[in-house]
Design a protein around this motif. Structure first.
Motif, PDB file in Angstrom:
ATOM      1  N   LEU A  12       0.806  -1.215   0.000  1.00  0.00           N
ATOM      2  CA  LEU A  12       0.000   0.000   0.000  1.00  0.00           C
ATOM      3  C   LEU A  12       0.843   1.271   0.000  1.00  0.00           C
ATOM      4  O   LEU A  12       0.327   2.359  -0.209  1.00  0.00           O
ATOM      5  CB  LEU A  12      -0.949   0.012   1.206  1.00  0.00           C
ATOM      6  CG  LEU A  12      -2.057  -1.027   1.191  1.00  0.00           C
ATOM      7  CD1 LEU A  12      -2.850  -0.962   2.481  1.00  0.00           C
ATOM      8  CD2 LEU A  12      -2.960  -0.883  -0.016  1.00  0.00           C
ATOM      9  N   TYR A  22      -3.385  -2.604  -5.168  1.00  0.00           N
ATOM     10  CA  TYR A  22      -4.431  -3.321  -4.441  1.00  0.00           C
ATOM     11  C   TYR A  22      -4.577  -4.778  -4.895  1.00  0.00           C
ATOM     12  O   TYR A  22      -5.452  -5.483  -4.414  1.00  0.00           O
ATOM     13  CB  TYR A  22      -5.756  -2.572  -4.597  1.00  0.00           C
ATOM     14  CG  TYR A  22      -5.626  -1.147  -4.123  1.00  0.00           C
ATOM     15  CD1 TYR A  22      -5.644  -0.845  -2.769  1.00  0.00           C
ATOM     16  CD2 TYR A  22      -5.421  -0.112  -5.024  1.00  0.00           C
ATOM     17  CE1 TYR A  22      -5.476   0.456  -2.320  1.00  0.00           C
ATOM     18  CE2 TYR A  22      -5.259   1.198  -4.578  1.00  0.00           C
ATOM     19  CZ  TYR A  22      -5.286   1.460  -3.235  1.00  0.00           C
ATOM     20  OH  TYR A  22      -5.109   2.744  -2.798  1.00  0.00           O
ATOM     21  N   ALA A  51      -8.659   0.044  -0.096  1.00  0.00           N
ATOM     22  CA  ALA A  51      -8.493  -1.403  -0.276  1.00  0.00           C
ATOM     23  C   ALA A  51      -9.711  -2.142   0.271  1.00  0.00           C
ATOM     24  O   ALA A  51     -10.229  -3.070  -0.372  1.00  0.00           O
ATOM     25  CB  ALA A  51      -7.218  -1.883   0.410  1.00  0.00           C
TER      26      ALA A  51
END
Length: 84
Positions: A12, A22, A51
């Motif tokens: 991330l 993602y 996410a």
């Protein structure tokens, strides 16, 4: 196999997020993503919200709804932007 917290944080943390940021994040990572909502770095917490919004599970959807009430504006904005 679920990702570790370190793997998830690293994934991330891409400087320029894209679809690969993602990739492979799913229901097995929901609890870790919820933990990331408390990260000191608001941008990382916001990416965790994004996410979560991409995961088709009740727990993930509930986490996004809860993020909409977060004390930090960047997290609330991410939740609002994720609303379908």
């Amino acid at each position: 196999m679920p990702k570790s917290r370190t793997e998830l944080r690293e994934q991330l943390s891409a400087i320029e997020p894209n679809e690969r940021t993602y990739e492979g994040i799913g229901p097995a990572e929901v609890d870790l993503l919820v933990d990331l909502l408390d990260e000191e770095e608001e941008w990382l917490a916001a990416r965790a919200v994004h996410a979560l919004s991409r995961i088709d599970s009740d727990n993930a959807r509930q986490a996004v709804v809860s993020a909409a009430e977060n004390a930090r504006m960047q997290v609330r904005v991410a939740a609002a932007a994720s609303a379908g």
